[in-house]
Scaffold this active site. Structure first.
Site, PDB file in Angstrom:
ATOM      1  N   SER A  14       0.834  -1.213   0.000  1.00  0.00           N
ATOM      2  CA  SER A  14       0.000   0.000   0.000  1.00  0.00           C
ATOM      3  C   SER A  14       0.865   1.258   0.000  1.00  0.00           C
ATOM      4  O   SER A  14       0.587   2.218  -0.724  1.00  0.00           O
ATOM      5  CB  SER A  14      -0.905   0.017   1.234  1.00  0.00           C
ATOM      6  OG  SER A  14      -1.872  -0.993   1.144  1.00  0.00           O
ATOM      7  N   ARG A  18       1.553   4.245  -3.008  1.00  0.00           N
ATOM      8  CA  ARG A  18       1.319   5.664  -2.678  1.00  0.00           C
ATOM      9  C   ARG A  18       2.582   6.501  -2.821  1.00  0.00           C
ATOM     10  O   ARG A  18       2.502   7.690  -3.154  1.00  0.00           O
ATOM     11  CB  ARG A  18       0.738   5.777  -1.265  1.00  0.00           C
ATOM     12  CG  ARG A  18      -0.729   5.338  -1.205  1.00  0.00           C
ATOM     13  CD  ARG A  18      -1.138   4.997   0.207  1.00  0.00           C
ATOM     14  NE  ARG A  18      -2.566   4.749   0.357  1.00  0.00           N
ATOM     15  CZ  ARG A  18      -3.176   3.603   0.060  1.00  0.00           C
ATOM     16  NH1 ARG A  18      -2.489   2.594  -0.446  1.00  0.00           N
ATOM     17  NH2 ARG A  18      -4.470   3.464   0.257  1.00  0.00           N
ATOM     18  N   GLY A  86      -6.108  -3.499  -7.647  1.00  0.00           N
ATOM     19  CA  GLY A  86      -7.232  -2.629  -7.314  1.00  0.00           C
ATOM     20  C   GLY A  86      -6.771  -1.275  -6.805  1.00  0.00           C
ATOM     21  O   GLY A  86      -7.376  -0.241  -7.121  1.00  0.00           O
ATOM     22  N   ARG A 114     -14.035  -6.437 -10.856  1.00  0.00           N
ATOM     23  CA  ARG A 114     -14.161  -5.815  -9.534  1.00  0.00           C
ATOM     24  C   ARG A 114     -14.858  -4.458  -9.635  1.00  0.00           C
ATOM     25  O   ARG A 114     -14.732  -3.756 -10.630  1.00  0.00           O
ATOM     26  CB  ARG A 114     -12.772  -5.708  -8.878  1.00  0.00           C
ATOM     27  CG  ARG A 114     -12.183  -7.100  -8.637  1.00  0.00           C
ATOM     28  CD  ARG A 114     -10.825  -7.054  -8.021  1.00  0.00           C
ATOM     29  NE  ARG A 114     -10.858  -6.430  -6.707  1.00  0.00           N
ATOM     30  CZ  ARG A 114      -9.772  -6.106  -6.019  1.00  0.00           C
ATOM     31  NH1 ARG A 114      -8.573  -6.338  -6.526  1.00  0.00           N
ATOM     32  NH2 ARG A 114      -9.871  -5.560  -4.834  1.00  0.00           N
ATOM     33  N   SER A 159     -13.491   1.907   2.879  1.00  0.00           N
ATOM     34  CA  SER A 159     -12.483   1.480   1.900  1.00  0.00           C
ATOM     35  C   SER A 159     -11.391   2.537   1.778  1.00  0.00           C
ATOM     36  O   SER A 159     -11.659   3.694   1.477  1.00  0.00           O
ATOM     37  CB  SER A 159     -13.140   1.279   0.533  1.00  0.00           C
ATOM     38  OG  SER A 159     -12.167   1.383  -0.487  1.00  0.00           O
ATOM     39  N   GLN A 161      -9.141   2.551  -0.453  1.00  0.00           N
ATOM     40  CA  GLN A 161      -8.927   2.894  -1.866  1.00  0.00           C
ATOM     41  C   GLN A 161      -9.871   4.010  -2.289  1.00  0.00           C
ATOM     42  O   GLN A 161      -9.472   4.937  -2.993  1.00  0.00           O
ATOM     43  CB  GLN A 161      -9.129   1.646  -2.735  1.00  0.00           C
ATOM     44  CG  GLN A 161      -8.051   0.600  -2.478  1.00  0.00           C
ATOM     45  CD  GLN A 161      -8.273  -0.678  -3.247  1.00  0.00           C
ATOM     46  OE1 GLN A 161      -9.274  -0.864  -3.922  1.00  0.00           O
ATOM     47  NE2 GLN A 161      -7.321  -1.592  -3.139  1.00  0.00           N
ATOM     48  N   ASP A 313      -7.140  -8.165   4.526  1.00  0.00           N
ATOM     49  CA  ASP A 313      -6.360  -9.001   3.608  1.00  0.00           C
ATOM     50  C   ASP A 313      -5.835 -10.272   4.281  1.00  0.00           C
ATOM     51  O   ASP A 313      -5.344 -11.176   3.605  1.00  0.00           O
ATOM     52  CB  ASP A 313      -5.197  -8.193   3.019  1.00  0.00           C
ATOM     53  CG  ASP A 313      -5.706  -7.053   2.149  1.00  0.00           C
ATOM     54  OD1 ASP A 313      -6.825  -7.162   1.600  1.00  0.00           O
ATOM     55  OD2 ASP A 313      -5.002  -6.041   2.027  1.00  0.00           O
ATOM     56  N   ARG A 387      -3.022 -14.100  -2.137  1.00  0.00           N
ATOM     57  CA  ARG A 387      -3.167 -14.357  -0.694  1.00  0.00           C
ATOM     58  C   ARG A 387      -3.768 -15.745  -0.433  1.00  0.00           C
ATOM     59  O   ARG A 387      -3.484 -16.366   0.583  1.00  0.00           O
ATOM     60  CB  ARG A 387      -3.979 -13.255  -0.025  1.00  0.00           C
ATOM     61  CG  ARG A 387      -3.313 -11.892  -0.217  1.00  0.00           C
ATOM     62  CD  ARG A 387      -3.590 -10.923   0.896  1.00  0.00           C
ATOM     63  NE  ARG A 387      -3.146  -9.589   0.479  1.00  0.00           N
ATOM     64  CZ  ARG A 387      -1.895  -9.136   0.555  1.00  0.00           C
ATOM     65  NH1 ARG A 387      -0.948  -9.903   1.039  1.00  0.00           N
ATOM     66  NH2 ARG A 387      -1.587  -7.918   0.129  1.00  0.00           N
TER      67      ARG A 387
HETATM   68  C1  S3P Z   1      -5.803  -1.194   0.026  1.00  0.00           C
HETATM   69  C2  S3P Z   1      -7.029  -1.146   0.621  1.00  0.00           C
HETATM   70  C3  S3P Z   1      -7.862  -2.325   0.909  1.00  0.00           C
HETATM   71  C4  S3P Z   1      -7.043  -3.621   0.792  1.00  0.00           C
HETATM   72  C5  S3P Z   1      -6.168  -3.632  -0.426  1.00  0.00           C
HETATM   73  C6  S3P Z   1      -5.189  -2.460  -0.388  1.00  0.00           C
HETATM   74  C7  S3P Z   1      -5.067   0.073  -0.184  1.00  0.00           C
HETATM   75  O1  S3P Z   1      -8.921  -2.389  -0.039  1.00  0.00           O
HETATM   76  O2  S3P Z   1      -7.896  -4.741   0.794  1.00  0.00           O
HETATM   77  O3  S3P Z   1      -5.438  -4.837  -0.488  1.00  0.00           O
HETATM   78  O4  S3P Z   1      -3.843   0.038  -0.458  1.00  0.00           O
HETATM   79  O5  S3P Z   1      -5.682   1.131  -0.080  1.00  0.00           O
HETATM   80  P1  S3P Z   1     -10.281  -1.535   0.147  1.00  0.00           P
HETATM   81  O6  S3P Z   1      -9.947  -0.090   0.079  1.00  0.00           O
HETATM   82  O7  S3P Z   1     -11.144  -1.934  -1.015  1.00  0.00           O
HETATM   83  O8  S3P Z   1     -10.849  -1.940   1.455  1.00  0.00           O
END
Ligand code: S3P
Length: 428
Positions: A14, A18, A86, A114, A159, A161, A313, A387
């Site tokens: 993550s 970023r 994602g 997704r 979320s 994200q 996760d 995973r």
């Molecule tokens: C993530 C947020 C989570 C997580 C993903 C990474 C991120 O998803 O499951 O593996 O880096 O912001 P969600 O924002 O959909 O909960």
């Protein structure tokens, strides 16, 4: 079999995403030390290069991002591919929404199934022009960015994200963008923005958390970011240490941000012997070395909906651990698992049944009953989900024989050297 010694697992996924994205939006260079080089983060790297950012891979897992500031990107001359990621897709839709040009974003067959409307809808509300398959539900999504205005948005699913996409769009918008969530989701975007000297307000109230960012503040570059080890990757080894008799393992430099360490907290609640040492703060994030030891008397637990974001996760792995705990482990409020890299409720339950566990599927989670002896050497359907592949590798080792994964190479999404690292710490 047991695990022993010291391991530094790969860096946090993550934060690595970023660091590339914010480094690209900053004015000035960012040196990212220990960035995670995996399939997901390489997708991000390629996309920001295609947007005209100069990004150089240096030796020893360092990355130099030469940011030229907000509104410095160029129109890409081909479709952008987020592959399996994602985070890349959703955060980048936030960024593209503010750019005065046309771009199309797609992904692999998993990512194309997704949900994207969760970001597309609020970004449209901010003034961006987005269209996509199923009227914007799925990738590919085409964006013609433009002038955005801040909105106030309730992030029902907590979320990170979605929150991050809106914060990134909000950086470019007129006025204030506000994201409220019922429980705090991972907050790396907010922490990194502080590092980049962008004022960001976080208010914790009884009804949840509100993040506010005002448009127009230029993230200030000439920064170094040290990326700590990924707690999600460390989890597989912590689980092995806890489950294999005679084990003691030290995991170095692990990110222990409270929004990410839910799995370790839950394992402790189950009775696991896990300690943090050498606690420190690095690039605005709490980091520690984790000592995990064999823990023979694990008890089943309940995972409550508000705890889900901090171990989302790790839930497939928690379910594997729960097979070795006395009594019931109940996971509820985790319907988001159905829309991850695979439907992780289905893929976890199905594989747990194959290895002889007692498990019941719920619409929003599962119930696992232990303690059950597990079968090893079983064929595992990974659904191309990294995973699931790693969680059921752990299950095989606990059972005494490696399982047969239909697609072991999918671990490269987050942990390219997973099997090599296993060999380093496994002892007969
Ligand atoms: C993530 C947020 C989570 C997580 C993903 C990474 C991120 O998803 O499951 O593996 O880096 O912001 P969600 O924002 O959909 O909960």
């Amino acid at each position: 079999m047991k695990v022993e010694g010291t391991l530094r697992v790969p860096s946090d996924k993550s934060i690595s995403h970023r660091a590339i994205i914010l480094g690209s939006l900053a004015q000035g260079e960012t040196l990212v030390r220990n960035w995670l080089r995996s399939a997901d983060t390489l997708a991000t790297l390629e996309i920001y290069r295609a947007l005209g950012v100069e990004i150089e891979e240096l030796k020893e897992d360092q990355l130099l991002v030469r940011g030229k500031g907000l509104f410095s990107f160029k129109e890409p001359n081909d479709i952008l591919d987020a592959k399996n990621s994602g985070t890349t897709a959703r955060l980048t839709l936030g960024v593209l929404s503010a750019q005065p040009f046309f771009a199309v974003l797609t992904g692999d067959s998993s990512l194309r199934q997704r949900p994207m409307l969760r970001v597309v809808r609020p970004l449209r509300e901010m003034g961006a022009n987005l269209d996509g398959r199923g009227e914007g539900k799925y990738l590919p999504v085409a964006v013609r960015g433009g002038k955005l205005s801040g909105i106030s948005f309730f992030n029902q699913k907590a979320s990170a994200q979605v929150k991050s996409a809106l914060i990134l769009a909000g950086l470019h918008a007129q006025g204030t963008t506000e994201v409220k969530e019922p429980y705090l989701s991972r907050d790396h975007t907010e922490r990194l923005l502080k590092l980049y000297e962008v004022p960001i307000e976080v208010e914790k109230g009884e009804k949840g958390i509100t993040v506010r960012v005002k448009g127009g503040y230029q993230p200030q570059g000439d920064k170094e970011i040290f990326v700590p080890a990924d707690p999600s990757s460390a989890s597989f080894f912590v689980a092995l240490a806890v489950l294999l008799p005679g084990s003691e393992l030290v995991l170095k430099d692990v990110l222990v941000n409270p929004t990410r360490e839910g799995f370790f907290r839950k394992l402790k609640e189950m009775g696991a012997n896990i300690e943090y040492t050498n606690f420190r703060e690095v690039s605005m994030e709490p980091v520690a070395d984790i000592v995990a030891r064999y823990s023979p008397n694990l008890k089943g637990v309940e995972v409550k909906p508000q705890e889900i974001p901090s171990l989302i996760d790790e839930l497939p792995l928690l379910a594997v651990v729960a097979t070795q705990a006395e009594g019931k482990t109940v996971i509820r409020g985790a319907q988001e698992l159905r829309v991850k890299e695979s439907d992780r409720i289905k893929s976890t339950v199905e594989n747990l049944q194959r290895i002889g566990a007692k498990v019941e599927e719920l619409p929003d989670g599962m119930v696992v009953e232990g303690k059950t002896p597990l079968k090893g050497g079983v064929q595992i359907a990974t659904y191309g989900d990294h995973r699931i592949a790693m969680a059921f590798t752990v299950a095989g080792i606990v059972a005494g024989e490696f399982n047969e994964l239909d697609n072991p190479s999918c671990v490269a999404v987050s942990y390219p050297l997973f099997f090599e690292d296993l060999k380093k710490v496994l002892r007969n």
